[in-house]
Design an enzyme around this catalytic site. Structure first.
Site, PDB file in Angstrom:
ATOM      1  N   LYS A 205       0.858  -1.186   0.000  1.00 15.70           N
ATOM      2  CA  LYS A 205       0.000   0.000   0.000  1.00 15.70           C
ATOM      3  C   LYS A 205       0.888   1.228   0.000  1.00 15.70           C
ATOM      4  O   LYS A 205       1.688   1.430   0.909  1.00 15.70           O
ATOM      5  CB  LYS A 205      -0.900   0.002   1.224  1.00 15.70           C
ATOM      6  CG  LYS A 205      -1.875   1.146   1.218  1.00 15.70           C
ATOM      7  CD  LYS A 205      -2.912   0.991   2.293  1.00 15.70           C
ATOM      8  CE  LYS A 205      -3.949   2.082   2.172  1.00 15.70           C
ATOM      9  NZ  LYS A 205      -4.888   2.020   3.295  1.00 15.70           N
ATOM     10  N   ARG A 215     -11.268   9.633   1.292  1.00 25.11           N
ATOM     11  CA  ARG A 215     -11.233  10.321   2.591  1.00 25.11           C
ATOM     12  C   ARG A 215     -12.427  11.252   2.737  1.00 25.11           C
ATOM     13  O   ARG A 215     -12.894  11.481   3.835  1.00 25.11           O
ATOM     14  CB  ARG A 215      -9.894  11.031   2.781  1.00 25.11           C
ATOM     15  CG  ARG A 215      -8.761  10.014   2.910  1.00 25.11           C
ATOM     16  CD  ARG A 215      -7.394  10.636   3.133  1.00 25.11           C
ATOM     17  NE  ARG A 215      -6.371   9.592   3.068  1.00 25.11           N
ATOM     18  CZ  ARG A 215      -5.066   9.819   3.046  1.00 25.11           C
ATOM     19  NH1 ARG A 215      -4.615  11.072   3.111  1.00 25.11           N
ATOM     20  NH2 ARG A 215      -4.212   8.820   2.990  1.00 25.11           N
ATOM     21  N   LYS A 228       0.713   9.763   5.778  1.00 27.60           N
ATOM     22  CA  LYS A 228       0.862   8.390   6.262  1.00 27.60           C
ATOM     23  C   LYS A 228       2.219   7.805   5.861  1.00 27.60           C
ATOM     24  O   LYS A 228       2.370   6.583   5.756  1.00 27.60           O
ATOM     25  CB  LYS A 228      -0.312   7.548   5.755  1.00 27.60           C
ATOM     26  CG  LYS A 228      -1.679   8.089   6.216  1.00 27.60           C
ATOM     27  CD  LYS A 228      -2.836   7.138   5.926  1.00 27.60           C
ATOM     28  CE  LYS A 228      -4.152   7.708   6.470  1.00 27.60           C
ATOM     29  NZ  LYS A 228      -5.309   6.796   6.273  1.00 27.60           N
ATOM     30  N   LYS A 259      -2.044  -1.465  -4.136  1.00 29.50           N
ATOM     31  CA  LYS A 259      -2.916  -0.292  -4.006  1.00 29.50           C
ATOM     32  C   LYS A 259      -2.082   0.980  -3.976  1.00 29.50           C
ATOM     33  O   LYS A 259      -1.136   1.026  -3.182  1.00 29.50           O
ATOM     34  CB  LYS A 259      -3.700  -0.441  -2.706  1.00 29.50           C
ATOM     35  CG  LYS A 259      -4.672   0.663  -2.405  1.00 29.50           C
ATOM     36  CD  LYS A 259      -5.359   0.384  -1.090  1.00 29.50           C
ATOM     37  CE  LYS A 259      -6.322   1.501  -0.757  1.00 29.50           C
ATOM     38  NZ  LYS A 259      -6.940   1.302   0.551  1.00 29.50           N
ATOM     39  N   SER A 285     -10.149   5.315  -5.198  1.00 30.34           N
ATOM     40  CA  SER A 285     -11.121   6.396  -5.415  1.00 30.34           C
ATOM     41  C   SER A 285     -10.624   7.451  -6.406  1.00 30.34           C
ATOM     42  O   SER A 285     -11.369   7.873  -7.291  1.00 30.34           O
ATOM     43  CB  SER A 285     -11.470   7.044  -4.077  1.00 30.34           C
ATOM     44  OG  SER A 285     -10.305   7.520  -3.421  1.00 30.34           O
ATOM     45  N   TYR A 324     -14.645   0.580  -7.895  1.00 31.41           N
ATOM     46  CA  TYR A 324     -15.957   1.220  -7.741  1.00 31.41           C
ATOM     47  C   TYR A 324     -16.774   1.076  -9.024  1.00 31.41           C
ATOM     48  O   TYR A 324     -17.957   1.367  -9.032  1.00 31.41           O
ATOM     49  CB  TYR A 324     -15.777   2.690  -7.353  1.00 31.41           C
ATOM     50  CG  TYR A 324     -14.995   2.827  -6.054  1.00 31.41           C
ATOM     51  CD1 TYR A 324     -15.618   2.597  -4.830  1.00 31.41           C
ATOM     52  CD2 TYR A 324     -13.629   3.115  -6.054  1.00 31.41           C
ATOM     53  CE1 TYR A 324     -14.908   2.669  -3.652  1.00 31.41           C
ATOM     54  CE2 TYR A 324     -12.909   3.195  -4.871  1.00 31.41           C
ATOM     55  CZ  TYR A 324     -13.557   2.966  -3.670  1.00 31.41           C
ATOM     56  OH  TYR A 324     -12.840   3.027  -2.503  1.00 31.41           O
TER      57      TYR A 324
HETATM   58  C1  PBG Z   1      -7.068   3.526   4.934  1.00 30.17           C
HETATM   59  C2  PBG Z   1      -7.723   3.307   3.621  1.00 30.17           C
HETATM   60  C3  PBG Z   1      -7.450   4.033   2.467  1.00 30.17           C
HETATM   61  C4  PBG Z   1      -8.312   3.579   1.486  1.00 30.17           C
HETATM   62  C5  PBG Z   1      -9.068   2.548   2.025  1.00 30.17           C
HETATM   63  N1  PBG Z   1      -8.697   2.390   3.360  1.00 30.17           N
HETATM   64  C6  PBG Z   1      -6.397   5.038   2.216  1.00 30.17           C
HETATM   65  C7  PBG Z   1      -6.308   6.198   3.100  1.00 30.17           C
HETATM   66  O1  PBG Z   1      -7.283   6.873   3.432  1.00 30.17           O
HETATM   67  O2  PBG Z   1      -5.166   6.469   3.478  1.00 30.17           O
HETATM   68  C8  PBG Z   1      -8.368   4.139   0.105  1.00 30.17           C
HETATM   69  C9  PBG Z   1      -9.420   3.640  -0.788  1.00 30.17           C
HETATM   70  C10 PBG Z   1      -9.648   4.498  -1.974  1.00 30.17           C
HETATM   71  O3  PBG Z   1      -9.027   5.559  -2.175  1.00 30.17           O
HETATM   72  O4  PBG Z   1     -10.505   4.108  -2.780  1.00 30.17           O
HETATM   73  N2  PBG Z   1      -6.914   2.413   5.709  1.00 30.17           N
END
Ligand code: PBG
Length: 336
Positions: A205, A215, A228, A259, A285, A324
């Site tokens: 990740k 978010r 992060k 990811k 996303s 999605y």
């Molecule tokens: C965090 C988490 C993230 C996503 C899913 N769980 C990343 C984040 O906010 O740092 C991202 C999913 C997406 O962007 O579709 N545990």
């Protein structure tokens, strides 16, 4: 005879276009194909009933209350989608520094799992154990003096994973990138009698800008201070990502995830080649929203790029894609 052509007799024997000349030849030589089996559908759950709340930054994606999510998941199952992944938008009053709500047995995410498994037993439910939906600071772990505390977070994540499995989750997908989490979750699940519950490791990740719209969806963007980078992998580092993934394999991951997706196809390929485990990409996303936004402006053919990106994940060695677009793409495939 006109001898002025640049293509000479030798190159003339090697004509790639022979296999491309007709629809039937193209179908005959096609190496990769998409089916609904390739899609895992991430959905967002909110408290309440009768709620279908559009997410502004993700046109076409909604936050759904559990009753509405159940209906949507039924449709997904009817389209042949094998699994969903759930993410909760937790009430602000319930978020705190340690994300204690993750340890409440009937919290929103576990209620959703139970309801979905009851109504649609033959779809797989994948749950995340990262703490970010539950913390008041939006980080994935326990935050103390500006530091995300690794081992304490792992302890909590293991307990949360057992509760998720108790609620009926089929696969636990830990996305918080703490060291040692896969082995700890495996031992915890086994000790609790959940030998059949699998682990999909968010093995690689990356600390990415592509997570922005997510978010907004779970309302962590306003909370999160800093980044992060101290626990996610740097986008600059492929070999480090592979080392991290190797630990997850050793610790007992059943499947791997990369990811974000499209900008990390090299990692997908390397992970699949190195370990041979089922490997999934998460088309996150920001990737989704980029395609939707450009399509809404008439700048690209959104449907075409949806299918093209999904197919490219297969070419890059992926066994499936968290996307999605899952329902939209499955509908398109069903129409033919
Ligand atoms: C965090 C988490 C993230 C996503 C899913 N769980 C990343 C984040 O906010 O740092 C991202 C999913 C997406 O962007 O579709 N545990």
């Amino acid at each position: 005879m006109d001898k002025t052509h640049i293509v000479d007799e030798v190159t003339g024997h090697r004509r790639m276009r022979r296999n491309r000349k007709a629809d039937w030849t193209r179908r005959m030589v096609q190496e990769n194909r998409l089916t609904a089996d390739d899609f895992i559908w991430p959905i967002f759950i909110v408290p309440g009933t009768g709620i279908v709340d559009p997410i502004k930054a993700m046109p076409g994606v909604n936050r759904m209350s559990i009753d509405k999510a159940v209906e949507a998941v039924k449709e997904a199952a009817d389209l042949g989608i094998p699994a969903i992944a759930t993410f909760p938008d937790i009430e602000m009053e319930l978020r705190d520094v340690t994300g204690s709500q993750s340890l409440v047995a009937d919290n929103l995410i576990n209620q959703a799992t139970a309801a979905i498994k009851k109504a649609v037993p033959n779809i797989g439910v994948i749950t995340d154990v990262a703490l970010d939906p539950f913390t008041s600071h939006g980080h994935d772990g326990i935050l103390r003096d500006g530091i995300i505390i690794n081992d304490e977070t792992v302890d909590q994540v293991v307990r949360a994973a057992i509760l998720q499995a108790d609620a009926g989750a089929d696969i636990i997908a830990p996305s918080e990138m703490m060291d040692g989490r896969i082995g700890a979750i495996r031992r915890g699940l086994d000790a609790a009698g959940h030998q059949d519950v699998g682990i999909m490791s968010y093995a690689t990740k990356f600390s990415s800008g592509y997570y922005g719209p997510y978010r907004e969806a779970i309302n962590t963007s306003g909370l999160l201070k800093g980044d992060k980078n101290s626990y996610y992998v740097s986008p600059a580092n492929g070999t480090e990502a592979l080392r991290d993934a190797a630990l997850d394999v050793e610790e007992g991951a059943d499947m791997m995830m990369v990811k974000p997706g499209i900008a990390y196809l090299d990692i997908c390929w390397r992970v699949k080649e190195a370990f041979g485990l089922p490997t999934y990409a998460y088309q996150v996303s920001g990737e989704y929203s980029q395609i939707k936004a450009a399509a809404m402006n008439g700048w690209i053919d959104g449907e075409r790029i949806m299918m093209e990106t999904l197919l490219c994940f297969k070419r890059a060695g992926c066994d499936g894609i968290l996307t999605y677009f899952a329902v939209e793409a499955a509908q398109k495939l069903a129409k033919g």
